[in-house]
Design a protein around this motif. Structure first.
Motif, PDB file in Angstrom:
ATOM      1  N   THR A  61       0.829  -1.207   0.000  1.00 53.85           N
ATOM      2  CA  THR A  61       0.000   0.000   0.000  1.00 53.85           C
ATOM      3  C   THR A  61       0.860   1.251   0.000  1.00 53.85           C
ATOM      4  N   THR A  65       0.744   4.176  -3.496  1.00 51.58           N
ATOM      5  CA  THR A  65      -0.115   5.329  -3.221  1.00 51.58           C
ATOM      6  C   THR A  65      -0.532   6.043  -4.507  1.00 51.58           C
ATOM      7  N   LYS A  69      -4.597   6.616  -5.542  1.00 49.26           N
ATOM      8  CA  LYS A  69      -5.123   7.976  -5.491  1.00 49.26           C
ATOM      9  C   LYS A  69      -6.453   8.053  -6.237  1.00 49.26           C
TER      10      LYS A  69
END
Length: 253
Positions: A61, A65, A69
């Protein structure tokens, strides 16, 4: 007390498991046999595996990112169903004997290998064009996969990946990132339940978790560089290998 050599063995297995999880959704292909190899009984190996698996999701994770998003609302919605299912699966694991547990697993894993190949040929409809029954079916399937994750989890990420491919219209790498978070939350719930209801081999779980975090973080970089078609073939091949391994242990020994 675990020896330094077994801890190093588990750590290396954790790195391999983290890579397999973030790239191919097959963490347990490495981690579960590693825990069995150091002498942990099958059901407790599964519980200990859950204790470490969440760190794969944390590592992947953090590394993904960019892909996540704008998709956190999807993550939250889908996670509701897998978390509820995970709670049910934990109860089933503690209620049924290990003999039942071991004989069911190969069927689920082999099915996941077939599903990942089929999903590669799927072209999803736009969400607003799908019939309502289809939406309900996919959501119910996510709930079912939450149950399976809480019960065993081997190749569970593969099936969640397949379901998300049908539910969403995102690129493979985005779907994979969403899957990592969802499965991580389901494993976290299972871990909380098992802390109070079962036995976790923490001495083995900790080095496994460290390795999984490292592998999970590095795996997303690999995934960005490999075409999705080849990743699907790799996932399916690993699923069939793992299914064969567990079938042999459950039915041939």
């Amino acid at each position: 007390m675990a020896s330094i050599f077994s801890l190093i063995f588990i750590l290396i297995g954790g790195v391999a498991s983290g890579l397999l999880s973030s790239v191919a959704s097959m963490a347990s292909l490495a981690s579960y046999p590693v825990l069995l190899a150091v002498g942990i009984p099958p059901v407790y190996a599964n519980v200990t595996n859950d204790a470490a698996l969440i760190w794969t999701s944390i590592g992947s994770t953090i590394s993904s990112t960019k892909e996540l998003k704008g998709h956190w609302h999807q993550v939250a919605f889908y996670s509701i169903f897998t978390i509820v299912g995970s709670l049910i699966g934990c109860r089933l694991l503690l209620a049924f004997p290990s003999s039942v547990f071991e004989k069911v697993v190969p069927i689920f894993i082999a099915g996941s290998g077939v599903m990942v190949i089929v999903s590669g040929k799927h072209h999803s409809l736009e969400p607003h064009k799908r019939p309502l029954w289809q939406e309900i079916f996919y959501i119910a399937a996510l709930l079912g996969m939450g149950v399976y994750t809480g019960y065993f989890g081997a190749a569970g990420g593969v099936i969640v990946l397949v379901l998300l491919t049908y539910i969403t219209d995102e690129k493979f790498i985005v779907v994979n990132a969403i899957k990592n978070v969802i499965c991580g939350l389901a494993n976290l719930v299972a871990l909380i339940v098992f802390i109070f209801t079962s036995r976790i081999y923490w001495m083995q779980a900790i080095p496994l978790a460290i390795g999984m975090f490292i592998g999970g973080y590095l795996g997303m970089d690999i995934l960005r560089k490999v075409p999705a078609r080849y990743v699907r073939i790799f996932i399916a091949a690993l699923a069939f290998i793992q299914a064969g391994y567990f079938f042999y242990k459950a039915y041939m020994l």
